[in-house]
Design a protein around this motif. Structure first.
Motif, mmCIF file in Angstrom:
data_model
loop_
_atom_site.group_PDB
_atom_site.id
_atom_site.type_symbol
_atom_site.label_atom_id
_atom_site.label_comp_id
_atom_site.label_asym_id
_atom_site.label_seq_id
_atom_site.Cartn_x
_atom_site.Cartn_y
_atom_site.Cartn_z
ATOM 1 N N GLN A 84 -19.047 1.396 7.431
ATOM 2 C CA GLN A 84 -19.655 0.119 7.080
ATOM 3 C C GLN A 84 -20.429 0.204 5.778
ATOM 4 N N VAL A 85 -21.221 1.260 5.616
ATOM 5 C CA VAL A 85 -22.015 1.411 4.393
ATOM 6 C C VAL A 85 -21.097 1.515 3.177
ATOM 7 N N ALA A 86 -20.055 2.358 3.290
ATOM 8 C CA ALA A 86 -19.136 2.519 2.163
ATOM 9 C C ALA A 86 -18.421 1.219 1.830
ATOM 10 N N GLN A 87 -17.967 0.511 2.861
ATOM 11 C CA GLN A 87 -17.274 -0.758 2.624
ATOM 12 C C GLN A 87 -18.189 -1.758 1.934
ATOM 13 N N HIS A 88 -19.391 -1.931 2.455
ATOM 14 C CA HIS A 88 -20.293 -2.972 1.948
ATOM 15 C C HIS A 88 -20.869 -2.627 0.573
ATOM 16 N N GLN A 89 -21.110 -1.347 0.323
ATOM 17 C CA GLN A 89 -21.804 -0.965 -0.906
ATOM 18 C C GLN A 89 -20.868 -0.558 -2.044
ATOM 19 N N VAL A 90 -19.603 -0.250 -1.724
ATOM 20 C CA VAL A 90 -18.683 0.203 -2.773
ATOM 21 C C VAL A 90 -17.380 -0.582 -2.771
ATOM 22 N N PHE A 91 -16.589 -0.427 -1.724
ATOM 23 C CA PHE A 91 -15.213 -0.922 -1.743
ATOM 24 C C PHE A 91 -15.149 -2.448 -1.788
ATOM 25 N N ASN A 92 -15.941 -3.117 -0.975
ATOM 26 C CA ASN A 92 -15.960 -4.585 -1.016
ATOM 27 C C ASN A 92 -16.598 -5.092 -2.299
ATOM 28 N N VAL A 93 -17.575 -4.345 -2.818
ATOM 29 C CA VAL A 93 -18.222 -4.732 -4.083
ATOM 30 C C VAL A 93 -17.198 -4.775 -5.202
ATOM 31 N N ILE A 94 -16.307 -3.773 -5.230
ATOM 32 C CA ILE A 94 -15.253 -3.760 -6.247
ATOM 33 C C ILE A 94 -14.300 -4.935 -6.050
ATOM 34 N N GLU A 95 -13.752 -5.048 -4.853
ATOM 35 C CA GLU A 95 -12.729 -6.062 -4.590
ATOM 36 C C GLU A 95 -13.243 -7.474 -4.841
ATOM 37 N N GLN A 96 -14.475 -7.741 -4.455
ATOM 38 C CA GLN A 96 -15.034 -9.080 -4.566
ATOM 39 C C GLN A 96 -15.822 -9.294 -5.852
ATOM 40 N N GLY A 97 -15.831 -8.293 -6.722
ATOM 41 C CA GLY A 97 -16.574 -8.402 -7.971
ATOM 42 C C GLY A 97 -16.005 -9.485 -8.879
ATOM 43 N N SER A 98 -16.857 -10.024 -9.720
ATOM 44 C CA SER A 98 -16.466 -11.130 -10.598
ATOM 45 C C SER A 98 -15.858 -10.654 -11.914
ATOM 46 N N LYS A 99 -15.801 -9.337 -12.110
ATOM 47 C CA LYS A 99 -15.215 -8.774 -13.323
ATOM 48 C C LYS A 99 -14.056 -7.851 -12.936
ATOM 49 N N ALA A 109 -4.855 11.108 -5.566
ATOM 50 C CA ALA A 109 -5.660 10.011 -5.017
ATOM 51 C C ALA A 109 -5.345 9.983 -3.530
ATOM 52 N N LEU A 110 -6.164 10.670 -2.767
ATOM 53 C CA LEU A 110 -5.889 10.870 -1.345
ATOM 54 C C LEU A 110 -7.048 10.329 -0.501
ATOM 55 N N GLY A 111 -6.727 9.850 0.686
ATOM 56 C CA GLY A 111 -7.761 9.388 1.601
ATOM 57 C C GLY A 111 -8.674 8.366 0.947
ATOM 58 N N GLY A 112 -9.966 8.663 0.956
ATOM 59 C CA GLY A 112 -10.935 7.758 0.348
ATOM 60 C C GLY A 112 -10.681 7.510 -1.125
ATOM 61 N N GLY A 113 -10.023 8.457 -1.797
ATOM 62 C CA GLY A 113 -9.685 8.256 -3.204
ATOM 63 C C GLY A 113 -8.647 7.169 -3.396
ATOM 64 N N LEU A 114 -7.610 7.179 -2.544
ATOM 65 C CA LEU A 114 -6.627 6.105 -2.616
ATOM 66 C C LEU A 114 -7.265 4.785 -2.198
ATOM 67 N N GLU A 115 -8.142 4.834 -1.205
ATOM 68 C CA GLU A 115 -8.819 3.609 -0.785
ATOM 69 C C GLU A 115 -9.689 3.044 -1.910
ATOM 70 N N LEU A 116 -10.294 3.911 -2.704
ATOM 71 C CA LEU A 116 -11.055 3.457 -3.865
ATOM 72 C C LEU A 116 -10.131 2.751 -4.850
ATOM 73 N N ALA A 117 -8.981 3.342 -5.121
ATOM 74 C CA ALA A 117 -8.013 2.723 -6.027
ATOM 75 C C ALA A 117 -7.497 1.401 -5.468
ATOM 76 N N LEU A 118 -7.271 1.348 -4.161
ATOM 77 C CA LEU A 118 -6.765 0.120 -3.531
ATOM 78 C C LEU A 118 -7.753 -1.032 -3.664
ATOM 79 N N ALA A 119 -9.047 -0.711 -3.680
ATOM 80 C CA ALA A 119 -10.060 -1.762 -3.804
ATOM 81 C C ALA A 119 -10.102 -2.360 -5.210
ATOM 82 N N CYS A 120 -9.600 -1.600 -6.198
ATOM 83 C CA CYS A 120 -9.605 -2.088 -7.583
ATOM 84 C C CYS A 120 -8.573 -3.200 -7.751
#
Length: 258
Positions: A84-99, A109-120
């Motif tokens: 929850q913390v990671a989603q709310h503070q990082v991954f959702n912040v990227i996906e829903q960002g205005s820029k 890019a494995l595991g959380g690394g691929l998930e980071l890329a997927l949020a972009c």
């Protein structure tokens, strides 16, 4: 917050965020996620930043996963809180960002690394990139949005195969699947990401933000209404008036983000 695990640099309206744990293949531990969340929040709030590029330090890895040692003491509630913390503070912040945020995927890019890329919003990969979600080999599943975002990008069947087999795919396969937008030689990776972002930065910033919001609503019950609302709101901006006027006058528009 003093930064120990990431590098942040702003040049020509682009914020470059580099995960800087090369000896650990840039694995995402709790401290790195906290720094990343802070850097992202500041970048979205900074008027001098028009877009963000996220990459990893060194030639071997974008981010080779989470720091598995931090998983060992967790129970179900600890796992829930971590996700929850990671989603709310990082991954959702990227996906829903205005820029716009572009992932420049260099190496693993494995595991959380691929998930980071997927949020972009956009992904560019080097030819040596390898991507995968190996969580089932640990008795886990992806917890930072991987089951949701990968399915949206490449479809249920391919997402299930990647997740259930834990197999890695190459950059070429990722391009074929629609997981990444472009593949380029590693030495040209940042150049390609910059090329895309600079083109976006030449467009109307408020319209770009509205488009991201509307696309994020795709497939939801409110998707079409969100598009209509964002379309309508554009007509209240000076940028829309400038864009229409420039088109009629056959000149280049001068967008102010107003």
């Amino acid at each position: 917050m003093p930064l120990k695990n990431i590098l942040v640099e702003i040049r020509s309206r682009i914020c470059y965020i580099t995960i800087n744990r090369e000896s650990k293949l840039n694995a995402l531990n709790a401290a790195t996620l906290a720094e990343l969340g802070e850097a992202l929040t500041q970048s979205f709030a900074n008027a001098d930043v028009g877009g963000i590029i996220i990459t990893g330090s060194g030639p071997k890895a974008f981010v080779a996963g989470a720091d598995i040692a931090e998983f060992a003491p967790l129970n179900a509630e600890g796992g829930r809180q971590m996700a929850q913390v990671a989603q709310h503070q990082v991954f959702n912040v990227i996906e829903q960002g205005s820029k716009p945020v572009i992932a420049a995927i260099n190496g693993f890019a494995l595991g959380g690394g691929l998930e980071l890329a997927l949020a972009c919003h956009i992904r560019v990969a080097s030819t040596n990139a390898k991507m995968g979600l190996p969580e089932v080999t640990l008795g886990l599943i992806p917890g930072y949005g991987g089951t949701q975002r990968l399915t949206q990008l490449i479809g249920r069947g391919r997402a299930l195969e990647m997740i259930l087999t834990a197999d890695m795919i190459t950059a070429t396969q990722a391009l074929d699947f629609g997981l990444v937008n472009h593949v380029t030689e590693q030495e040209l990776l940042l150049n390609k990401a910059e090329e895309i972002l600079e083109k976006i930065l030449s467009r109307a910033p408020l319209a770009v933000a509205a488009a991201i919001k509307a696309v994020n609503a795709a497939g939801t019950p409110d998707g079409f209404e969100t598009e209509i609302d964002q379309f309508a709101d554009c007509f209240n901006t000076a940028d829309t008036r400038e864009g229409i006027s420039a088109f009629i006058d056959k000149r280049k528009p001068d967008f102010k983000g107003e």
